[in-house]
Design a protein around this motif. Sequence first.
Motif, mmCIF file in Angstrom:
data_model
loop_
_atom_site.group_PDB
_atom_site.id
_atom_site.type_symbol
_atom_site.label_atom_id
_atom_site.label_comp_id
_atom_site.label_asym_id
_atom_site.label_seq_id
_atom_site.Cartn_x
_atom_site.Cartn_y
_atom_site.Cartn_z
ATOM 1 N N LEU A 80 19.493 43.159 19.604
ATOM 2 C CA LEU A 80 18.442 43.439 18.637
ATOM 3 C C LEU A 80 18.509 44.888 18.164
ATOM 4 O O LEU A 80 18.321 45.173 16.973
ATOM 5 N N ARG A 84 19.088 46.021 14.274
ATOM 6 C CA ARG A 84 18.093 46.894 13.632
ATOM 7 C C ARG A 84 18.721 48.171 13.100
ATOM 8 O O ARG A 84 18.195 48.802 12.168
ATOM 9 N N ASN A 199 14.238 35.971 15.810
ATOM 10 C CA ASN A 199 14.407 37.298 15.210
ATOM 11 C C ASN A 199 15.120 37.250 13.852
ATOM 12 O O ASN A 199 15.512 38.294 13.325
#
Length: 206
Positions: A80, A84, A199
């Motif tokens: 993640l 990002r 996500n």
Amino acid sequence: MASATSLEPMFYENMTPFPPVINGRINIVQFIEAASDLVALVDRIGKVFAPVKYDMQGNIDKIKKCYKFDDTSCLLELMLEEVRNGKHTAAEGILWLNRALYYFELVLQEVVRHLKSNNYDVNMDKIFNIAYEGSLKKYHNWITQQIFAVICKMSPTLPQLMKSLDVGDDIRPFETKINNFIVTIHLVRCKIDDFFKDNDIFTKPK
């Protein structure tokens, strides 16, 4: 089936299970170790599966190269963080590695099912194709599908496969070990799939 001597370790006995999902976290060190042991299993199937082996190893190498981690690091958290930051090299490697995990989960399920029914004459080509149809095929283009079809046709027989994994005359320990291994693959694989969806990572086909 050849018997292994008491002095010879059986390959399958030393296979590391995939880590449990604890509080939504997947230990990256244990994940890499288990995935590497699965690659070693693929290597034992024979040279015909070399393309599969190198593809899986390449994806493992992407994870190790792109992520800085220690014994407590979580695979999902690192992925993640990478996404990002506008990157996706290792995350895409995890995506394809996870698809390979599903393929071998299905392969091993079929192997165990036939062993339980004492069906050693089953065509491994059929087992590999059943697993392929249920997992990887939809992500591959026509050329890759044809290559995989050739790989499956050149696969070893079930007795040959068992011998390559050092399975002796008593197959019960093997069945128990592989059943447990399948469960750990399934739980980790499903968690990774859910993580991608939750996500919004790689929601478009890749």
